[in-house]
Design an enzyme around this catalytic site. Structure first.
Site, PDB file in Angstrom:
ATOM      1  N   GLY A 191       6.482  -1.887  -1.799  1.00  0.00           N
ATOM      2  CA  GLY A 191       5.877  -2.920  -2.190  1.00  0.00           C
ATOM      3  C   GLY A 191       4.867  -1.960  -3.003  1.00  0.00           C
ATOM      4  CG  ASN A 195       8.052  -4.744   0.452  1.00  0.00           C
ATOM      5  OD1 ASN A 195       8.573  -4.253  -0.263  1.00  0.00           O
ATOM      6  ND2 ASN A 195       6.292  -4.212   0.747  1.00  0.00           N
ATOM      7  CG  ASP A 225      -1.929  -6.550  11.656  1.00  0.00           C
ATOM      8  OD1 ASP A 225      -0.806  -6.097  11.906  1.00  0.00           O
ATOM      9  OD2 ASP A 225      -2.609  -6.197  12.859  1.00  0.00           O
ATOM     10  CG  LEU A 226       2.876  -9.657   7.563  1.00  0.00           C
ATOM     11  CD1 LEU A 226       3.377  -8.581   6.676  1.00  0.00           C
ATOM     12  CD2 LEU A 226       2.626 -10.687   6.959  1.00  0.00           C
ATOM     13  CB  THR A 242       5.786  -6.375  11.807  1.00  0.00           C
ATOM     14  OG1 THR A 242       4.818  -6.715  12.686  1.00  0.00           O
ATOM     15  CG2 THR A 242       5.271  -6.270  10.861  1.00  0.00           C
ATOM     16  CB  SER A 282      -0.927   0.173   1.402  1.00  0.00           C
ATOM     17  OG  SER A 282      -0.027  -0.038   2.482  1.00  0.00           O
ATOM     18  CB  SER A 283       3.405   2.883   1.899  1.00  0.00           C
ATOM     19  OG  SER A 283       3.314   2.183   2.193  1.00  0.00           O
ATOM     20  N   GLY A 284       4.880   2.985  -0.623  1.00  0.00           N
ATOM     21  CA  GLY A 284       6.641   2.735  -1.114  1.00  0.00           C
ATOM     22  C   GLY A 284       7.025   2.158  -1.877  1.00  0.00           C
ATOM     23  CE1 TYR A 343      12.895  -4.021  20.468  1.00  0.00           C
ATOM     24  CE2 TYR A 343      12.954  -1.677  21.290  1.00  0.00           C
ATOM     25  CZ  TYR A 343      12.811  -2.260  20.346  1.00  0.00           C
ATOM     26  OH  TYR A 343      12.059  -2.818  18.483  1.00  0.00           O
TER      27      TYR A 343
END
Length: 316
Positions: A42, A115, A88-89, A136, A38-40, A192
């Site tokens: 991808g 991607n 939604d990964l 993700t 949906s962007s970039g 983290y």
């Protein structure tokens, strides 16, 4: 413009575009899934694949954004075959729902392009309780690939056409925790570090590709190749979690070091479509040429350990 634009053995370079690396290639009759379309890069990948006649299924988290990209592609390419499906990964429930809905379409699957991704996010856990970047970028795609693999095997078997799985990684895989994959500390918030966690997830992408390629080639004999790649550095919304100072500093050198979106999608489209890549599997690409990843990325024992670890997660 990319500072170092010298062509490699493939005849392409960092300045090559997705249209250039697929010039003259007819993908009519093929079907591809592109996550994060949906962007970039991808969206550009979806556009160029559609331009070459491939039926593209855009797997996106935001349906509204996905439909906007679809309409833009159809406006440019009225004959394009393109559909939008929700994925939604970061949620294994969503991944399973997507795979089930795709299976119900009863259509072939020749190309899977993993991607989608997030980068250097603040610490948080996915719906399934795993650090968001690992969930993700790796687990979601690992599960998706696992669920779609039988469809790809049946498609390649009945059509005689090689199936291709393309997994986007990053040169950022070289910047990770010292032990590569912190199996016992994936969710450790105290230790983290967002960029190292990103590198960990990108290392996992290469290890996944290499292990799946090995299994398909040596254990199952399927006519499917699996490769990973670095798309380049592209200023897309992947950088949305970075603070003002990081983006400002990056912007001062961007004109010399970054790629445009059409250049950023080139390696993906090259690995997915170009006939020069036929039969090539378990390799890592950069600038539409084979290159060598880190030693950790080539560690077969680490790849096997990650495979078993990931299988336990998706089967829990």
């Amino acid at each position: 413009m990319w500072l170092f634009g010298r062509k490699g053995p493939s005849g392409f370079s960092s300045s090559s575009t997705a249209e250039e690396v697929t010039q003259g290639i007819d993908g009519t009759g093929l079907t591809a899934i592109v996550t994060g379309a949906s962007s970039g890069i991808g969206a550009e990948t979806a556009r160029v694949l559609a331009l070459r006649g491939i039926h593209v299924l855009m797997a996106v988290r935001n349906i509204s954004n996905g439909n906007a990209v679809k309409e833009a592609i159809l406006k440019e390419i009225p004959s394009a075959k393109i559909d939008v499906m929700e994925l939604d990964l970061s949620s294994m429930v969503s991944v399973r729902k997507f795979a089930s809905e795709f299976d119900a379409l009863n259509i072939p699957l020749n190309i899977l392009i993993n991607n989608a991704g997030v980068m250097a996010t603040p610490f948080s856990l996915s719906q399934d309780g795993w650090e968001l970047q690992f969930a993700t970028n790796h687990i979601g795609h690992f599960l998706l690939t696992n669920l779609l693999l039988e469809k790809m095997k049946s498609t390649s078997g009945s059509s005689g056409i090689e199936g291709r799985i393309v997994i986007l990684s990053s040169e950022g895989h070289k910047l990770t925790y010292w032990d590569g994959i912190r199996f016992n500390k994936i969710n450790n918030q105290e230790e983290y570090q967002s960029y190292l966690a990103y590198g960990q997830s990108k290392l996992a992408n290469i290890l996944h590709a290499n292990e799946l390629a090995r299994r398909l080639k040596q254990e199952e004999g399927a006519n499917i190749t699996v490769n990973s790649l670095h798309p380049g550095v592209i200023m897309t919304n992947l950088f949305r979690y970075q603070n003002y100072f990081v983006n400002a500093a990056f912007g001062t050198i961007a004109r010399f070091t970054t790629k445009t979106v059409p250049q950023g999608a080139a390696t993906t489209c090259y690995v997915a479509m170009n006939p020069e890549v036929k039969g090539v599997t378990g390799k890592y690409f950069n600038n539409s040429n084979i290159c060598t990843p880190s030693s950790k990325a080539l560690d077969q024992k680490l790849a096997k350990k990650l495979w078993d670890f990931s299988m336990n997660i998706i089967q829990a």
